[in-house]
Write a protein that holds these residues in place. Structure first.
Motif, PDB file in Angstrom:
ATOM      1  N   UNK A 360       1.798   3.118  -3.837  1.00 15.00           N
ATOM      2  CA  UNK A 360       1.599   4.608  -3.260  1.00 15.00           C
ATOM      3  C   UNK A 360       2.165   5.667  -4.020  1.00 15.00           C
ATOM      4  N   UNK A 361       3.437   5.241  -4.151  1.00 20.70           N
ATOM      5  CA  UNK A 361       4.213   6.293  -5.013  1.00 20.70           C
ATOM      6  C   UNK A 361       4.001   6.587  -6.350  1.00 20.70           C
ATOM      7  N   UNK A 362       3.490   5.483  -7.037  1.00 24.67           N
ATOM      8  CA  UNK A 362       3.096   5.526  -8.191  1.00 24.67           C
ATOM      9  C   UNK A 362       1.760   6.132  -8.430  1.00 24.67           C
ATOM     10  N   UNK A 363       0.777   6.136  -7.399  1.00 20.20           N
ATOM     11  CA  UNK A 363      -0.274   7.051  -7.225  1.00 20.20           C
ATOM     12  C   UNK A 363      -0.183   8.422  -7.361  1.00 20.20           C
ATOM     13  N   UNK A 364       0.969   8.710  -6.504  1.00 22.24           N
ATOM     14  CA  UNK A 364       1.130  10.322  -6.523  1.00 22.24           C
ATOM     15  C   UNK A 364       1.789  10.767  -7.537  1.00 22.24           C
ATOM     16  N   UNK A 365       2.512  10.074  -8.402  1.00 22.01           N
ATOM     17  CA  UNK A 365       3.111  10.653  -9.687  1.00 22.01           C
ATOM     18  C   UNK A 365       2.195  10.924 -10.562  1.00 22.01           C
ATOM     19  N   UNK A 366       1.070  10.063 -10.924  1.00 23.44           N
ATOM     20  CA  UNK A 366       0.206  10.484 -12.218  1.00 23.44           C
ATOM     21  C   UNK A 366      -0.946   9.732 -11.883  1.00 23.44           C
ATOM     22  N   UNK A 367      -1.990  10.187 -12.397  1.00 23.20           N
ATOM     23  CA  UNK A 367      -3.321   9.403 -12.343  1.00 23.20           C
ATOM     24  C   UNK A 367      -3.134   7.726 -13.240  1.00 23.20           C
ATOM     25  N   UNK A 368      -3.364   6.920 -12.476  1.00 23.14           N
ATOM     26  CA  UNK A 368      -3.513   5.517 -13.085  1.00 23.14           C
ATOM     27  C   UNK A 368      -2.129   4.886 -13.068  1.00 23.14           C
ATOM     28  N   UNK A 369      -1.180   5.587 -12.702  1.00 28.60           N
ATOM     29  CA  UNK A 369       0.219   5.023 -12.974  1.00 28.60           C
ATOM     30  C   UNK A 369       0.405   3.702 -12.153  1.00 28.60           C
ATOM     31  N   UNK A 370      -0.386   3.792 -10.845  1.00 33.03           N
ATOM     32  CA  UNK A 370      -0.199   2.368 -10.066  1.00 33.03           C
ATOM     33  C   UNK A 370      -0.704   1.266 -10.861  1.00 33.03           C
TER      34      UNK A 370
END
Length: 583
Positions: A360-370
């Motif tokens: 979830x934190x990765x999704x909030x940082x940048x598109x596709x980072x999750x």
């Protein structure tokens, strides 16, 4: 149990033995016998005493072309300045004044793998494997050691080549006064570095650490102190050793290596082997995207803040051992900055993410980072499984009980399909005496025996393949959940009850695997008995042999299988009683 279902199980059983043997070979440092992809850990050779540091230049342009930029390719002589020691609530970091490079990063809230006690140490000694050390130290994500080199570097390039080199990650920078430790009640901590003018430009880099945040904000300020306009490029680079993790007991492991993302090409993994061979496929020049280094549970990534990202063209580059040194690989994003007039300055804000792969934190940082969280080829099933598991965890507060609840929901979703399958198995069990009598009577007439068997199936309206459906349904979900447990950092060192202190590690006392074996044997008892005595014996031996693998599986996965077995046994027992089928 019918012949077709038994054949399917034999195929699964045989393939499992092959993978189990190969992984046993890998665990003992030998070459795998059957599957070459199950390779042992690569090792990075340490440089000889007195050898110079490996080259750390910015990668060449994509496609193998040589960059026209004045890219640094060799480290200068030793720099006497001491590294800046930074400490926050989540990090203990070291930043080198040479280029302001992040050269060491410890994750204070994540401990290194430990010996879990129980029977596993005894088993390791029995098979001649070294004992696992008990370590109570934070995970070291980045380091500048010769065998585990992992750095986050930035700098400026001069694409025109005229006027000399601009400040880069090899330039000595002055450190602005501290403090460098985040005090209680302090929410942010800034650490700044400033270079001497080079090529008419001065480079100021400021790290901004925030409490509880694994996204380090890095501000890059370019000041033109010359008398000519300059067109610099800003590069953001991650350099890492090429050591990959062991394969798991299924011959799988999460991806380790560089990755890049653009809106056009989406998420793209870049294998170390492809970089070494010069065959790496990179995204074309874009006005969006990011680069990252991925490993099991943790990742790092360079992002450009959206405010500065719009219209900022960037190129993606990689480089390998040929240019950097033995077993070293780098991925970089090179952005073209606007022209900086004499006396003017230009600032760009970026983010260096360095920490756990929390979806979830990765999704909030940048598109596709999750997507740096590797779910393998079953991502289409694993992602919704993780989402559901996460929702259950919010309600229950324990990942072990969340797994149990997940199985209950999955069994409820497939209840009617499983009911039909178990009903078919119950009917098979009911007509089993007729089948056995017929086989004995026609044992010398195989063709007539087969015809008579099919006639009985038609009369009793029994589907010989009906019992296969539960297996077919469970296998994809089982493998998908395996990837969820394998890749989710939330499961790492997550306890369940009593002796289970880590759901991502094998049960230290082998209690769950033994319970799983018992439930599997009980399920076998409820199934139709093959008419052939030898096949009947094998039907009991197979679950025992197959269960050996579960002694090495993560405890969370064994818990999933036990819960599934118990619910399946209850459902099958009720159906057998309803249809009047008894042992």
């Amino acid at each position: 149990m019918n012949d077709i279902r038994r054949t399917i199980l034999w195929v699964i059983f045989g393939f499992s033995l092959v993978m189990l043997w190969d992984q046993w070979q890998v665990h003992n440092g030998r070459t795998p016998t059957f599957l070459p992809s199950a390779k042992p850990v690569a090792t990075a050779p340490a440089p000889a005493s007195g050898a110079s540091a490996p080259a750390t230049g910015v990668p060449a342009a994509a496609g193998g072309a040589t960059s026209t930029a004045s890219a640094p390719t060799a480290a200068p002589t030793a720099v006497p300045a001491e590294r800046v020691q930074v400490e926050t609530d989540v990090y203990k970091a070291a930043i080198d004044p040479q280029g302001g490079t992040l050269s060491r990063l410890e994750l204070l809230q994540y401990m290194q793998e430990t010996s879990h006690g129980g029977l596993m140490p005894m088993v390791r000694r029995w098979v001649g494997m070294p004992a696992l050390p008990v370590v109570e130290e934070p995970v070291i994500l980045m380091d500048d050691g010769p065998a585990n080199r992992y750095l986050a570097q930035t700098g400026l390039l001069n694409p025109s080549g005229t006027g000399g080199s601009f400040p880069n990650h090899l330039s000595l920078m002055a450190t602005k006064p501290g403090p460098y430790r985040m005090a209680d009640g302090q929410d942010t901590l800034e650490v700044s570095f400033e270079s001497q003018p080079a090529g008419g430009l001065k480079y100021v880099k400021t790290y901004v650490f925030k409490r509880g945040d694994y996204a380090i904000h890095v501000r890059h300020q370019v000041v033109n102190v010359g008398d000519q306009p300059r067109d610099p490029q800003l590069y953001l680079q991650l350099l890492r050793h090429g050591v990959e993790s062991h394969g798991s007991m299924l011959g799988t492991s999460t991806f380790t290596g560089p990755a890049a993302y653009t809106n056009e090409k989406k998420f793209h993994k870049i294998a170390f082997a492809d970089i070494a061979k010069g065959k790496a496929e990179l995204p074309p020049v874009a006005t969006d995207g990011w680069v990252s280094m991925v490993q099991h549970y943790f990742a790092s990534a360079w992002l450009i803040e959206p405010t500065f990202s719009a219209g900022l063209k960037r190129e993606f580059r990689v480089q390998g051992p040929d240019a950097l040194g033995p077993n070293l690989y780098a991925v970089a994003m090179v952005a073209n900055l606007p022209t900086v007039a004499p006396g003017a300055s230009q600032s760009v804000d970026t983010v260096l993410f360095a920490g756990p792969e929390e979806e979830k934190k990765l999704e909030a940082l940048a598109p596709g980072l999750d997507l740096v969280k590797d779910y393998g080829i079953f991502a289409i099933i694993s992602k919704p499984l993780y989402w559901l598991l996460d929702q259950l965890h919010k309600l229950l507060g324990n990942w072990g009980w969340s797994i149990v609840a997940l199985v209950v929901l999955l069994k409820a979703a497939f209840f009617w399909l499983n009911a039909k399958a178990y009903g078919s198995m119950a009917k098979m069990k009911a007509i089993n005496p007729r089948i056995m009598e017929m086989r004995e009577r026609l044992k010398d007439k195989p063709q007539e025996m087969q015809q008579e068997m099919m006639r009985i199936y038609r009369e009793e309206k029994v589907n010989p393949l009906g019992g296969c459906f539960p297996i077919v349904i469970q296998i994809p979900v089982f493998i998908a959940l395996y990837w969820v447990l394998l890749s989710s950092v939330e499961m790492r060192h997550a306890p369940w009850i009593l002796w289970i202190r880590d759901l991502s590690a094998p049960d230290p006392w082998f209690i769950l695997p033994l319970v799983m074996t018992g439930t599997t044997l009980l399920q076998t008892w409820l199934n139709p008995t093959p008419p052939d005595p030898m096949q009947a014996k094998l039907m009991w031996i197979m679950p025992l042999a197959f269960s050996v693998m579960f002694f090495f599986f993560p405890a969370g996965l064994v818990l999933y299988w036990i819960t599934n077995n118990i619910l399946s046994i209850a459902q099958q027992y009720v159906i057998n009683r309803r249809l009047g089928v008894t042992k």
